[in-house]
Design a protein around this motif. Structure first.
Motif, mmCIF file in Angstrom:
data_model
loop_
_atom_site.group_PDB
_atom_site.id
_atom_site.type_symbol
_atom_site.label_atom_id
_atom_site.label_comp_id
_atom_site.label_asym_id
_atom_site.label_seq_id
_atom_site.Cartn_x
_atom_site.Cartn_y
_atom_site.Cartn_z
ATOM 1 N N SER A 46 0.820 -1.211 0.000
ATOM 2 C CA SER A 46 0.000 0.000 0.000
ATOM 3 C C SER A 46 0.851 1.256 0.000
ATOM 4 C CB SER A 46 -0.926 0.007 1.223
ATOM 5 O OG SER A 46 -1.647 1.226 1.285
ATOM 6 N N ARG A 47 0.438 2.212 -0.840
ATOM 7 C CA ARG A 47 1.120 3.501 -0.892
ATOM 8 C C ARG A 47 0.239 4.612 -0.317
ATOM 9 N NH1 ARG A 47 2.624 1.185 -5.784
ATOM 10 N NH2 ARG A 47 1.114 2.420 -6.979
ATOM 11 N N ALA A 48 -0.692 4.228 0.536
ATOM 12 C CA ALA A 48 -1.424 5.221 1.324
ATOM 13 C C ALA A 48 -0.537 5.681 2.475
ATOM 14 C CB ALA A 48 -2.725 4.624 1.848
ATOM 15 N N ARG A 49 -0.997 6.715 3.185
ATOM 16 C CA ARG A 49 -0.308 7.171 4.392
ATOM 17 C C ARG A 49 -1.244 6.949 5.579
ATOM 18 N NH1 ARG A 49 0.463 12.984 3.872
ATOM 19 N NH2 ARG A 49 -1.448 12.832 2.617
ATOM 20 N N PHE A 50 -0.665 6.677 6.743
ATOM 21 C CA PHE A 50 -1.470 6.204 7.864
ATOM 22 C C PHE A 50 -1.155 6.963 9.156
ATOM 23 C CE2 PHE A 50 -0.966 2.853 4.789
ATOM 24 C CZ PHE A 50 -2.257 2.379 4.634
ATOM 25 N N ALA A 51 -2.216 7.480 9.795
ATOM 26 C CA ALA A 51 -2.142 7.946 11.175
ATOM 27 C C ALA A 51 -2.607 6.794 12.058
ATOM 28 C CB ALA A 51 -3.024 9.163 11.386
ATOM 29 N N LEU A 66 4.620 0.322 6.102
ATOM 30 C CA LEU A 66 3.688 1.389 5.760
ATOM 31 C C LEU A 66 4.258 2.756 6.136
ATOM 32 C CD1 LEU A 66 0.357 -0.216 7.048
ATOM 33 C CD2 LEU A 66 1.416 -0.425 4.787
ATOM 34 N N THR A 67 3.772 3.796 5.461
ATOM 35 C CA THR A 67 4.171 5.165 5.768
ATOM 36 C C THR A 67 3.286 5.708 6.878
ATOM 37 O OG1 THR A 67 4.905 5.551 3.498
ATOM 38 C CG2 THR A 67 4.446 7.496 4.851
ATOM 39 N N VAL A 68 3.880 5.996 8.031
ATOM 40 C CA VAL A 68 3.136 6.486 9.194
ATOM 41 C C VAL A 68 3.351 7.986 9.332
ATOM 42 C CG1 VAL A 68 2.873 6.325 11.701
ATOM 43 C CG2 VAL A 68 3.325 4.259 10.356
ATOM 44 N N VAL A 69 2.254 8.716 9.526
ATOM 45 C CA VAL A 69 2.320 10.164 9.689
ATOM 46 C C VAL A 69 1.881 10.533 11.102
ATOM 47 C CG1 VAL A 69 1.861 10.529 7.237
ATOM 48 C CG2 VAL A 69 -0.053 10.545 8.864
ATOM 49 N N ASP A 70 2.193 11.753 11.499
ATOM 50 C CA ASP A 70 1.833 12.249 12.828
ATOM 51 C C ASP A 70 0.400 12.777 12.787
ATOM 52 O OD1 ASP A 70 1.576 13.499 15.283
ATOM 53 O OD2 ASP A 70 3.570 14.415 15.216
ATOM 54 N N GLU A 104 -8.865 6.579 19.306
ATOM 55 C CA GLU A 104 -9.654 5.996 18.216
ATOM 56 C C GLU A 104 -10.826 6.902 17.861
ATOM 57 O OE1 GLU A 104 -8.674 1.312 19.310
ATOM 58 O OE2 GLU A 104 -10.564 2.220 19.918
ATOM 59 N N ARG A 105 -11.518 7.433 18.872
ATOM 60 C CA ARG A 105 -12.665 8.304 18.603
ATOM 61 C C ARG A 105 -12.221 9.571 17.862
ATOM 62 N NH1 ARG A 105 -17.622 8.193 20.953
ATOM 63 N NH2 ARG A 105 -16.848 7.130 22.829
ATOM 64 N N ILE A 106 -11.103 10.140 18.255
ATOM 65 C CA ILE A 106 -10.607 11.349 17.595
ATOM 66 C C ILE A 106 -10.381 11.086 16.111
ATOM 67 C CG2 ILE A 106 -8.623 12.914 17.422
ATOM 68 C CD1 ILE A 106 -8.362 12.616 20.515
ATOM 69 N N LEU A 107 -9.738 9.975 15.799
ATOM 70 C CA LEU A 107 -9.453 9.651 14.404
ATOM 71 C C LEU A 107 -10.731 9.329 13.630
ATOM 72 C CD1 LEU A 107 -6.220 7.465 14.763
ATOM 73 C CD2 LEU A 107 -6.395 9.867 14.091
ATOM 74 N N ILE A 108 -11.612 8.556 14.235
ATOM 75 C CA ILE A 108 -12.862 8.181 13.566
ATOM 76 C C ILE A 108 -13.710 9.415 13.271
ATOM 77 C CG2 ILE A 108 -15.072 7.002 13.921
ATOM 78 C CD1 ILE A 108 -13.430 4.822 15.434
ATOM 79 N N ALA A 109 -13.789 10.328 14.236
ATOM 80 C CA ALA A 109 -14.599 11.533 14.054
ATOM 81 C C ALA A 109 -14.031 12.437 12.961
ATOM 82 C CB ALA A 109 -14.697 12.302 15.364
ATOM 83 N N ALA A 110 -12.758 12.303 12.669
ATOM 84 C CA ALA A 110 -12.114 13.132 11.655
ATOM 85 C C ALA A 110 -12.091 12.470 10.278
ATOM 86 C CB ALA A 110 -10.682 13.460 12.082
ATOM 87 N N ALA A 111 -12.728 11.309 10.136
ATOM 88 C CA ALA A 111 -12.684 10.556 8.885
ATOM 89 C C ALA A 111 -13.967 10.723 8.084
ATOM 90 C CB ALA A 111 -12.442 9.076 9.175
ATOM 91 N N ASP A 112 -13.833 10.745 6.764
ATOM 92 C CA ASP A 112 -15.005 10.796 5.895
ATOM 93 C C ASP A 112 -15.817 9.507 5.997
ATOM 94 O OD1 ASP A 112 -14.180 13.292 5.013
ATOM 95 O OD2 ASP A 112 -13.113 12.474 3.276
ATOM 96 N N ARG A 113 -15.134 8.386 6.222
ATOM 97 C CA ARG A 113 -15.784 7.078 6.375
ATOM 98 C C ARG A 113 -15.114 6.337 7.514
ATOM 99 N NH1 ARG A 113 -14.506 3.848 1.227
ATOM 100 N NH2 ARG A 113 -15.647 2.205 2.333
ATOM 101 N N PHE A 114 -15.910 5.610 8.287
ATOM 102 C CA PHE A 114 -15.367 4.708 9.304
ATOM 103 C C PHE A 114 -15.770 3.294 8.935
ATOM 104 C CE2 PHE A 114 -16.331 2.747 13.673
ATOM 105 C CZ PHE A 114 -15.132 2.059 13.682
#
Length: 214
Positions: A46-51, A66-70, A104-114
């Motif tokens: 995968s060439r996506a980036r991941f928090a 994988l490429t991990v971002v802050d 997990e909630r912070i990331l999920i709430a900031a996503a277009d899809r969960f």
């Protein structure tokens, strides 16, 4: 049953990884299923980036190449992928068995899809588990006085220094309980996730995968 559960984690992880598009920014939660998602993404190159929501997921993602971002640098994600401990027919879910539910909630709430990835055994007629809590260590005794029955976990602090506990509770009205917990001073977050968040399920049942939209 343990062997079946493990098999379903691998099956659903591979199905989830296939939905991740290259070039996108994706949030990964925490737990054993997410670790298998990271492995499956690595297998696909995968060439996506991941928090990521936890140090354990960060280690799994980096180990998979994988490429991990802050997460501190990003305010929106195309997709969040995470598991759940229980999901009821009305869409309410309990998360936080691994203690990373605040992040997990912070990331999920900031996503277009969960995309909630689970084995069939996680689908239950009604929620029954104790509700995971993350509590501020400051004033802990005062916080616990508002949470009769809460049991502190024999676990290290969270990545943000919180104290983990579990609250056995009447879950006939999870929305009311969630509101009460949200209003309790000292409760950083709880493991009740509302149907408004849990709209998309990827469910493994043996070798079969169902993609369910609410």
């Amino acid at each position: 049953m343990a062997a079946r559960d493990e098999h379903e984690k691998v099956v659903v992880a591979r199905a989830a990884a296939a939905l991740v598009e290259d070039g996108t920014l994706v949030a990964l939660g925490s737990g054993s299923t997410v670790a298998r998602v990271a492995a499956a993404l690595g297998e696909r190159g995968s060439r996506a980036r991941f928090a990521v929501a936890s140090p354990a997921t960060e280690a799994a993602a980096q180990g998979a190449g994988l490429t991990v971002v802050d997460a501190a640098d990003h305010d929106r994600y195309a997709l969040a992928i995470d598991g759940a401990d229980e999901v009821a027919p009305d869409g309410w879910a309990i998360k936080g068995g691994g203690g990373a539910h605040t992040r997990e909630r912070i990331l999920i709430a900031a996503a277009d899809r969960f995309l909630c990835v689970v084995g069939a055994s996680k689908l239950v007629p009604r929620l029954t588990r104790a509700v995971p809590l993350e509590l501020q260590p400051f004033g802990l005794a005062a916080t616990l006085a508002h949470l009769p029955g809460a049991v502190l976990r024999d676990a290290p602090p969270t990545a943000d220094g919180g104290v983990l506990a579990d609250l056995p509770a009447d879950l006939t009205d999870p929305r009311a309980l969630a509101a009460r917990l949200d209003a309790t001073p000292g409760v950083v977050d709880h493991g009740l996730f509302a149907p408004e968040l849990v709209r998309e399920l990827l469910i493994a049942d043996g070798d079969a995968v169902e993609h369910r939209h609410r």
